[in-house]
Design a protein around this motif. Structure first.
Motif, PDB file in Angstrom:
ATOM      1  N   ASN A   1       0.822  -1.214   0.000  1.00  0.00           N
ATOM      2  CA  ASN A   1       0.000   0.000   0.000  1.00  0.00           C
ATOM      3  C   ASN A   1       0.857   1.265   0.000  1.00  0.00           C
ATOM      4  O   ASN A   1       0.335   2.365   0.148  1.00  0.00           O
TER       5      ASN A   1
ATOM      6  N   GLY B   1      -1.511   0.692  -3.471  1.00  0.00           N
ATOM      7  CA  GLY B   1      -1.713   2.128  -3.307  1.00  0.00           C
ATOM      8  C   GLY B   1      -0.401   2.802  -2.969  1.00  0.00           C
ATOM      9  O   GLY B   1       0.644   2.157  -2.894  1.00  0.00           O
TER      10      GLY B   1
ATOM     11  N   CYS C   1      -1.886   3.427   4.615  1.00  0.00           N
ATOM     12  CA  CYS C   1      -3.236   3.626   5.136  1.00  0.00           C
ATOM     13  C   CYS C   1      -3.370   5.035   5.707  1.00  0.00           C
ATOM     14  O   CYS C   1      -2.385   5.701   6.016  1.00  0.00           O
ATOM     15  N   ILE C   2      -4.583   5.466   5.887  1.00  0.00           N
ATOM     16  CA  ILE C   2      -4.856   6.844   6.298  1.00  0.00           C
ATOM     17  C   ILE C   2      -4.267   7.164   7.666  1.00  0.00           C
ATOM     18  O   ILE C   2      -3.943   8.317   7.957  1.00  0.00           O
TER      19      ILE C   2
ATOM     20  N   ALA D   1     -12.512   1.293   2.846  1.00  0.00           N
ATOM     21  CA  ALA D   1     -12.306   2.399   1.901  1.00  0.00           C
ATOM     22  C   ALA D   1     -11.890   3.665   2.641  1.00  0.00           C
ATOM     23  O   ALA D   1     -10.979   4.389   2.201  1.00  0.00           O
TER      24      ALA D   1
ATOM     25  N   GLU E   1      -8.413   3.556   3.569  1.00  0.00           N
ATOM     26  CA  GLU E   1      -7.539   3.464   2.388  1.00  0.00           C
ATOM     27  C   GLU E   1      -6.613   2.255   2.504  1.00  0.00           C
ATOM     28  O   GLU E   1      -5.406   2.334   2.246  1.00  0.00           O
TER      29      GLU E   1
ATOM     30  N   GLY F   1      -6.620  -0.501   0.652  1.00  0.00           N
ATOM     31  CA  GLY F   1      -6.137  -1.061  -0.599  1.00  0.00           C
ATOM     32  C   GLY F   1      -6.469  -2.530  -0.785  1.00  0.00           C
ATOM     33  O   GLY F   1      -5.910  -3.188  -1.667  1.00  0.00           O
TER      34      GLY F   1
END
Length: 320
Positions: free
Chosen positions: A36, A42, A46-47, A164, A167, A169
């Motif tokens: 990710n 991605g 992650c966020i 989602a 984030e 992925g």
């Protein structure tokens, strides 16, 4: 089953029972990347992700010192734990980034460098569900015949809307597939979940509890959603677009979840942990034992315990 008040099956007593004495985790950075981050799933992670915030007080690798060997990390981590706790047995915990994201040959070399330490009795390996191809699972199955291994799969949520938002992925189907392929190889499995995610309501959290009770991982690691600096989640929080649960709300979520699990499930963690140098919110995340004490208090208030509303194989709750 034991914590201070024996209301849930905590990791420390479970390891003591399994190994015959206290066992401590030594955090190890294997130098891996993440799908990710590198563009496979991605970019940017992650966020919530700032890997340098993961157990910074127990790690030797830093942005300024990125190349400390696994053996050096274990040696120093053991020295610190021996000074504090007179510890004698240790699990090498490959924690930051995605610790199965490499060719099996490289993974075996790194894992064996930890296994070769005379005071290391096992490995805990944190990863993502989209980094578990069959050849890697075959390697882990082979090594598990030589030493204690736990494969910890970061899921965070069973709900697509939350995956989602985070984030991640990957979707839940990717996790389910990886979990079942690992289970067929008789690997000891742990799952990481975040409770209190935005837009997840009581019914969503109940569905998560039912699904985990159905899957029956050996361990669960629960986290609250917390904000560390230099993340996209920090931007949302700073802009006033993110509400985080209070300590009391989060404790209620943890107890709701654990009441529905088997008493045999080992609870590896009940909240997140971040160093003050990284943590932005909530403040209680940085207070040692705050979440544990709040969860214990909520169990006592309800006069309940892990498994008091366990889920049967049909997904039905039954009072015990």
């Amino acid at each position: 089953m034991s914590t201070q008040n024996s209301r849930y099956n905590a990791l420390g007593p479970a390891l003591r029972k399994e190994f015959g004495e206290p066992v401590w985790k030594v955090s190890v950075d294997g130098g891996f990347s993440c799908p990710n981050v590198d563009g496979t799933a991605g970019r940017g992670g992650c966020i919530f992700c700032n890997t340098h915030s993961f157990s910074p007080g127990r790690r030797l690798t830093t942005p300024q010192r990125p190349n400390v060997s696994v053996a050096e990390q274990i040696d120093e981590g053991i020295r610190q734990l021996q000074r504090r706790y007179n510890a004698k047995k240790f699990i090498a915990y490959f924690q930051p980034s995605t610790n199965t994201y490499a060719a099996p040959e490289r993974l075996e070399r790194i894992y064996r460098s930890a296994m070769s330490h005379p005071e290391v009795v096992g490995l805990a390996i944190g990863t993502r569900p989209d980094a578990l191809p069959d050849d890697v699972l075959d390697l882990l199955a082979s090594l598990s015949r030589e030493t204690w291994i736990q494969l910890e799969i970061g899921l965070q949520s069973i709900h697509e809307k939350s995956l989602a938002f985070l984030e991640r992925g990957h979707d839940y189907a990717t996790f389910s597939d990886a979990f079942q392929r690992a289970r067929k190889r008789d690997l000891r499995l742990g799952v990481h979940l975040i409770l209190g995610l935005p837009d997840e309501n009581v019914e969503d959290r109940e569905a998560t509890a039912v699904e985990m009770a159905r899957l029956k991982p050996e361990t669960i690691k629960l986290h609250n959603l917390y904000v560390v600096r230099d993340t996209r989640l920090a931007t949302l929080w700073e802009d006033g677009k993110l509400r985080l649960p209070s300590l009391e709300e989060y404790a209620g979520m943890v107890v709701d979840f654990l009441e529905r699990q088997s008493p045999d499930l080992v609870v590896d963690r009940i909240s997140g942990e971040a160093s003050p140098e990284y943590l932005l919110a909530p403040n209680w995340t940085g207070i040692k034992h705050a979440a544990r004490n709040a969860v214990d208090q909520e169990f006592r208030r309800r006069d309940s315990f892990q498994g008091s509303r366990a889920v049967d194989r049909f997904g039905n709750f039954s009072m015990r």
